[in-house]
Structures are given as structure tokens and as C-alpha cells.
Design an enzyme around this catalytic site. Structure first.
Site, PDB file in Angstrom:
ATOM      1  N   PRO A   9       0.677  -1.344  -0.062  1.00  0.00           N
ATOM      2  CA  PRO A   9      -0.189   0.097   0.095  1.00  0.00           C
ATOM      3  C   PRO A   9       0.928   1.284   0.007  1.00  0.00           C
ATOM      4  CG  PRO A   9      -0.271  -1.133   2.016  1.00  0.00           C
ATOM      5  CD  PRO A   9       0.461  -2.159   1.004  1.00  0.00           C
ATOM      6  N   ASN A  10       0.279   2.145  -0.829  1.00  0.00           N
ATOM      7  CA  ASN A  10       0.896   3.565  -0.856  1.00  0.00           C
ATOM      8  C   ASN A  10       2.222   3.666  -1.532  1.00  0.00           C
ATOM      9  OD1 ASN A  10      -1.450   4.974   0.736  1.00  0.00           O
ATOM     10  ND2 ASN A  10      -0.426   3.711   2.360  1.00  0.00           N
ATOM     11  N   ARG A  17       3.990  10.957  -1.432  1.00  0.00           N
ATOM     12  CA  ARG A  17       3.808  10.814   0.031  1.00  0.00           C
ATOM     13  C   ARG A  17       5.087  11.037   0.702  1.00  0.00           C
ATOM     14  NH1 ARG A  17       4.622   4.386   1.451  1.00  0.00           N
ATOM     15  NH2 ARG A  17       3.688   5.049   3.249  1.00  0.00           N
ATOM     16  N   TYR A  22      10.514   9.338   1.796  1.00  0.00           N
ATOM     17  CA  TYR A  22      10.609   8.356   0.564  1.00  0.00           C
ATOM     18  C   TYR A  22      11.045   9.008  -0.595  1.00  0.00           C
ATOM     19  CZ  TYR A  22       7.577   5.803   3.889  1.00  0.00           C
ATOM     20  OH  TYR A  22       6.842   5.046   4.970  1.00  0.00           O
ATOM     21  N   ASN A  74       8.236  -5.050  -0.860  1.00  0.00           N
ATOM     22  CA  ASN A  74       7.964  -4.178  -0.033  1.00  0.00           C
ATOM     23  C   ASN A  74       6.792  -4.262   0.499  1.00  0.00           C
ATOM     24  OD1 ASN A  74       7.742  -1.915   1.446  1.00  0.00           O
ATOM     25  ND2 ASN A  74       8.826  -0.373   0.152  1.00  0.00           N
ATOM     26  N   ALA A  77       3.107  -0.807   4.881  1.00  0.00           N
ATOM     27  CA  ALA A  77       2.490  -1.039   6.148  1.00  0.00           C
ATOM     28  C   ALA A  77       2.151  -2.440   6.452  1.00  0.00           C
ATOM     29  CB  ALA A  77       1.306   0.057   5.915  1.00  0.00           C
ATOM     30  N   HIS A  80       3.844  -4.795   9.167  1.00  0.00           N
ATOM     31  CA  HIS A  80       3.885  -4.625  10.582  1.00  0.00           C
ATOM     32  C   HIS A  80       2.713  -5.150  10.911  1.00  0.00           C
ATOM     33  CE1 HIS A  80       7.119  -1.743   9.641  1.00  0.00           C
ATOM     34  NE2 HIS A  80       5.991  -0.950   9.022  1.00  0.00           N
ATOM     35  N   ASP A  87       2.338 -15.616   5.827  1.00  0.00           N
ATOM     36  CA  ASP A  87       2.015 -17.238   5.709  1.00  0.00           C
ATOM     37  C   ASP A  87       2.009 -17.409   4.095  1.00  0.00           C
ATOM     38  OD1 ASP A  87       1.807 -17.813   8.206  1.00  0.00           O
ATOM     39  OD2 ASP A  87      -0.661 -17.670   8.199  1.00  0.00           O
ATOM     40  N   GLU A  98      12.806  -8.861   1.765  1.00  0.00           N
ATOM     41  CA  GLU A  98      12.091  -7.814   2.535  1.00  0.00           C
ATOM     42  C   GLU A  98      12.878  -6.455   2.062  1.00  0.00           C
ATOM     43  OE1 GLU A  98      12.023  -8.014   6.431  1.00  0.00           O
ATOM     44  OE2 GLU A  98      10.279  -6.435   6.701  1.00  0.00           O
ATOM     45  N   HIS A 100      12.735  -2.258   2.322  1.00  0.00           N
ATOM     46  CA  HIS A 100      11.995  -0.779   3.009  1.00  0.00           C
ATOM     47  C   HIS A 100      13.007   0.365   2.482  1.00  0.00           C
ATOM     48  CE1 HIS A 100       9.228  -3.081   5.386  1.00  0.00           C
ATOM     49  NE2 HIS A 100      10.170  -4.005   5.700  1.00  0.00           N
ATOM     50  N   SER A 102      12.910   3.296   3.433  1.00  0.00           N
ATOM     51  CA  SER A 102      13.205   4.080   4.654  1.00  0.00           C
ATOM     52  C   SER A 102      13.937   3.337   5.737  1.00  0.00           C
ATOM     53  CB  SER A 102      11.975   4.879   5.383  1.00  0.00           C
ATOM     54  OG  SER A 102      11.184   3.806   5.894  1.00  0.00           O
ATOM     55  N   ARG A 107      12.490   4.549  13.169  1.00  0.00           N
ATOM     56  CA  ARG A 107      11.266   5.357  12.898  1.00  0.00           C
ATOM     57  C   ARG A 107      10.173   4.633  14.313  1.00  0.00           C
ATOM     58  NH1 ARG A 107       8.728   5.015   7.279  1.00  0.00           N
ATOM     59  NH2 ARG A 107       7.397   6.793   8.080  1.00  0.00           N
ATOM     60  N   ARG A 111       6.411   0.366  13.694  1.00  0.00           N
ATOM     61  CA  ARG A 111       7.175  -0.188  12.523  1.00  0.00           C
ATOM     62  C   ARG A 111       8.349  -1.130  13.009  1.00  0.00           C
ATOM     63  NH1 ARG A 111       5.207   3.497   8.652  1.00  0.00           N
ATOM     64  NH2 ARG A 111       4.653   5.275   9.533  1.00  0.00           N
TER      65      ARG A 111
HETATM   66  C1  DQA Z   1       7.993   1.118   4.044  1.00  0.00           C
HETATM   67  C2  DQA Z   1       7.928   1.246   5.768  1.00  0.00           C
HETATM   68  C3  DQA Z   1       6.621   0.908   6.207  1.00  0.00           C
HETATM   69  O1  DQA Z   1       6.776   1.009   7.664  1.00  0.00           O
HETATM   70  C4  DQA Z   1       5.710   2.026   5.780  1.00  0.00           C
HETATM   71  O2  DQA Z   1       4.385   1.729   6.269  1.00  0.00           O
HETATM   72  C5  DQA Z   1       5.743   2.083   4.321  1.00  0.00           C
HETATM   73  C6  DQA Z   1       6.835   1.996   3.601  1.00  0.00           C
HETATM   74  C7  DQA Z   1       9.227   1.734   3.475  1.00  0.00           C
HETATM   75  O3  DQA Z   1       9.684   1.390   2.243  1.00  0.00           O
HETATM   76  O4  DQA Z   1      10.248   2.368   4.047  1.00  0.00           O
HETATM   77  O5  DQA Z   1       4.608   2.207   3.452  1.00  0.00           O
HETATM   78  O6  DQA Z   1       7.922  -0.076   3.968  1.00  0.00           O
END
Ligand code: DQA
Length: 147
Positions: A9-10, A17, A22, A74, A77, A80, A87, A98, A100, A102, A107, A111
Site C-alpha cells: 500500500p501507498n 507521499r 521516501y 516491500n 504497512a 507490521h 504465511d 524484504e 524498505h 526508509s 522510526r 514499525r
Molecule cells: C516502508 C516502511 C513502512 O513502515 C511503511 O508503512 C511504508 C513504506 C518503506 O519502504 O520504508 O509504507 O515499507
């Protein structure tokens, strides 16, 4: 070799954002960077982004039937919160890195939990977009070591 680059998401509103966290580059720019890197590595790459938990589970399951060799993921959110996504990653058994953008370790407290970390072969944080290409390098090397 075929990789799936999966984003939660996002991630589709990168550039809009919280640019101070980011960056100012868009999701399309991220995909272009990854495509260029895939060409250099000589690997095939597919992209999927969704704002919905079940869609991400479906994409992970699909990658098993599509013969994907590695997932750069990635979960945003859902990192977390989502047992279902963790699963799915565990269930398909496809090596998953995985990523991220950031530095999550610096943070908020909420997170600091990652349901994905335990099922991933590696976690990369705080490297910006380079985290995705680092993950691809890692997966190529992992596949090479297996042979
Ligand atoms: C994220 C870090 C997550 O905590 C956050 O909810 C994101 C982006 C990152 O790429 O740093 O949406 O996964």
C-alpha cells in the site's frame, strides 16, 4: 531467471507521499530503474503493486504457479500487521527479500515489528530505491550459489 517485484500500500504514490522520507521519485521511476537493472543482470522482471492485503496474498500464490524464482517485496504497512502475507511467503517457499525504502529501525515503535522478516531470506532497509536493486543482486547470487 524470473523475479517478481511486489509492492504494498501507498507505494503507488511515491513522490507524493512524505517526500522527506521516501524521496521525490515516482513509482514509475522506481520500475524504470528496476527494469534497467534487470537488463544488466539478464533477468526477467514482473511488477505488481496493490493497496489490498488479499491481492498481495493472491500475487504471492500466483508467483508459485508462474515459476517465479525470487520475490523482491516491500509489503509497506502490511509488514507490521499481516500474518496472512507472511504465511503466503512461507507457503510458496520462493526466496523473498524484504525491502524498505526508509530506515524503519529509526522510526516509530509500531514499525519495529515485521512479520515478514522471519520468512524472508534477507531484509534491506534505508537504502532508498537502491534497496530494490540490491535485493535483485542478492537473489541472483543466491540462485547461482544453489547450482
Ligand atoms: C516502508 C516502511 C513502512 O513502515 C511503511 O508503512 C511504508 C513504506 C518503506 O519502504 O520504508 O509504507 O515499507
Amino acid at each position: 531467471m524470473k523475479f517478481l517485484v511486489l509492492n504494498g500500500p501507498n507505494i503507488n504514490i511515491l513522490g507524493i507521499r512524505e517526500p522527506e522520507i521516501y524521496g521525490r521519485q515516482s513509482y514509475d521511476e522506481l520500475c524504470a530503474l528496476i527494469k534497467e537493472h534487470a537488463k544488466k543482470l539478464g533477468v526477467q522482471v514482473e511488477f505488481y503493486q496493490s493497496n489490498h492485503e488479499g491481492d498481495l496474498v493472491d500475487a504471492i500464490q500466483r508467483s508459485y504457479f508462474d515459476g517465479v524464482d525470487g520475490i523482491v517485496f516491500n509489503p509497506a504497512a502490511y509488514t507490521h500487521t499481516s500474518v496472512a502475507i507472511a504465511d503466503a511467503v512461507k507457503g510458496v517457499g520462493i526466496p523473498t527479500v524484504e525491502v524498505h525504502i526508509s530506515e524503519v529501525s529509526e522510526r516509530e515503535a509500531f514499525r519495529q515489528v515485521s512479520y515478514i522478516r522471519d520468512v524472508a531470506v534477507k531484509t534491506i532497509t534505508g537504502r532508498g530505491f537502491a534497496g530494490y536493486t540490491d535485493a535483485m543482486d542478492f537473489l541472483v547470487k543466491l540462485q547461482g550459489d544453489k547450482k
